[in-house]
Design an enzyme around this catalytic site. Structure first.
Site, short mmCIF file in Angstrom:
data_model
loop_
_atom_site.label_atom_id
_atom_site.label_comp_id
_atom_site.label_asym_id
_atom_site.label_seq_id
_atom_site.Cartn_x
_atom_site.Cartn_y
_atom_site.Cartn_z
N LYS A 264 50.98 -22.70 39.23
CA LYS A 264 50.32 -22.65 40.54
C LYS A 264 51.18 -23.30 41.61
CE LYS A 264 45.71 -21.64 39.12
NZ LYS A 264 44.71 -22.07 38.19
N1 GLU Z 1 40.60 -21.67 32.66
C1 GLU Z 1 41.77 -21.35 31.91
C2 GLU Z 1 42.93 -21.10 32.84
O1 GLU Z 1 42.75 -20.86 34.02
C3 GLU Z 1 41.58 -20.12 31.06
C4 GLU Z 1 40.81 -20.41 29.86
C5 GLU Z 1 40.60 -19.25 28.92
O2 GLU Z 1 40.85 -18.10 29.30
O3 GLU Z 1 40.15 -19.49 27.81
O4 GLU Z 1 44.04 -21.17 32.38
#
Ligand code: GLU
Length: 327
Positions: A264
């Site tokens: 990011k």
């Molecule tokens: N929230 C996680 C991320 O943005 C993804 C989790 C998942 O897909 O299990 O990397």
């Protein structure tokens, strides 16, 4: 084998996929690549999509990023049927930050099985130079606090609040990834007892993601292969909690033209930056679909137009280095 396909009883579940972004910044091309594949995989089977904000960590998540995630997905023409601000669905709230009471209930179910224990180790102790490391770079927990006596626990609890860990078995857990095929991990040797709730009270990703995918009826999880090594822990939780697991499809990672992993912090490859440079949603989708092996040329396309072309068989297994100048 304990994936969704193997355990499916005769009844077929309606297909439900999900977007599960962490709103800690603007989505970058890697997140969008994965979101496109998740949407195509579920929609090509006539399925539904859920949007869930993984805003577990209040220090990292921001409301403005949740709004931006929705805008970014819409910019590409990726829609969802439940969650976010679309109002549909009955499994909400769709923000993990609002679901702590549910995670606590599941934690208590695991504790009743005698599988949860407090861990007082400091960051420095966990990251000690001689600690063995798992494939994802995290230290493998030594089990140091597994055998503390009640007296030792009470003594340590006076100094610092504990994290809560789940005991893992001395067992090789095997599963079949929908894209990468057969996988296995020895939970104790390759991962160790893992955290369910941090010492500051924040629930861990591993517990929350299983809790929510199960509660939201998710039948397929599509995400970057950087999370492949978390899957055995999650399947272990599915088993302990008696939930039916989804099928997991991990995707190759998109790499910056110089071979770096996108993050990011790569502002120039965020959707915000690409849109500011004048790229339309169709142009971005088409180039991502070309990277995924779905198009012969990186020409503009709408997600719907890709549905008849979608097949996991076309998606490469090795990570994809973005050619210079593609974006
Ligand atoms: N929230 C996680 C991320 O943005 C993804 C989790 C998942 O897909 O299990 O990397």
């Amino acid at each position: 084998m304990i994936n969704g396909k193997e355990m499916a009883p005769a009844g077929v579940r309606p297909v439900v996929g999900r977007f599960a972004p962490t709103p800690s910044g603007r989505l970058h091309l890697g997140n969008l690549f994965c979101s496109l594949l998740a949407w195509l995989s579920a929609k090509s089977l006539g399925g539904r999509m859920v949007l869930r904000m993984e805003d577990l960590d209040p220090a990292r998540s921001r409301g403005e990023y949740s709004e931006a995630v929705e805008r970014d997905l819409r910019y590409l023409g990726l829609d969802w049927d439940e969650g976010g601000t679309c109002g549909g669905g009955t499994s909400g709230p769709y923000e993990q930050g609002k679901r702590s009471a549910y995670y606590q209930q599941l934690l208590e179910r695991l504790a009743e099985k005698g599988l949860v224990y407090p861990c007082f180790c400091s960051r420095a102790e966990l990251h000690a130079a001689d600690a063995p490391h798992a494939s994802d770079g995290d230290p493998i927990y030594s089990g140091r606090c597994r055998t503390l006596t009640r007296e030792e626990m009470e003594q340590r609890a006076r100094l610092r609040p504990p994290a809560l860990r789940l005991r893992v078995p001395d067992e090789v857990l095997c599963f079949e990834d929908g894209h990468y095929g057969e996988m296995s991990q020895h939970l104790e040797r390759e991962c160790g007892d893992f955290i369910l709730r941090r010492s500051d009270g924040v629930f861990a990703y591993q517990l929350a993601v299983v809790a929510d995918d199960a509660a939201m009826g998710v039948t397929e999880v599509v995400r970057g292969r950087d999370l492949l090594s978390s899957t055995p822990r999650q399947l272990y939780l599915y088993r302990l909690l008696g939930f039916r697991p989804p099928v997991f499809y991990h995707t190759p990672l998109l790499l910056a033209p110089d071979g770096r992993r996108l993050s990011k912090r790569d502002g120039d490859l965020s959707l915000e930056a690409l849109a500011a440079r004048g790229l339309t949603g169709r142009e971005i989708v088409g180039r991502l679909a070309w990277c995924a092996g779905l198009l012969d040329r990186p020409e503009p396309a709408l997600p719907e137009e890709l549905l008849p072309l979608f097949s996991w068989k076309k998606v490469p297994h090795s990570d994809i280095c973005l050619p210079e100048g593609l974006f």
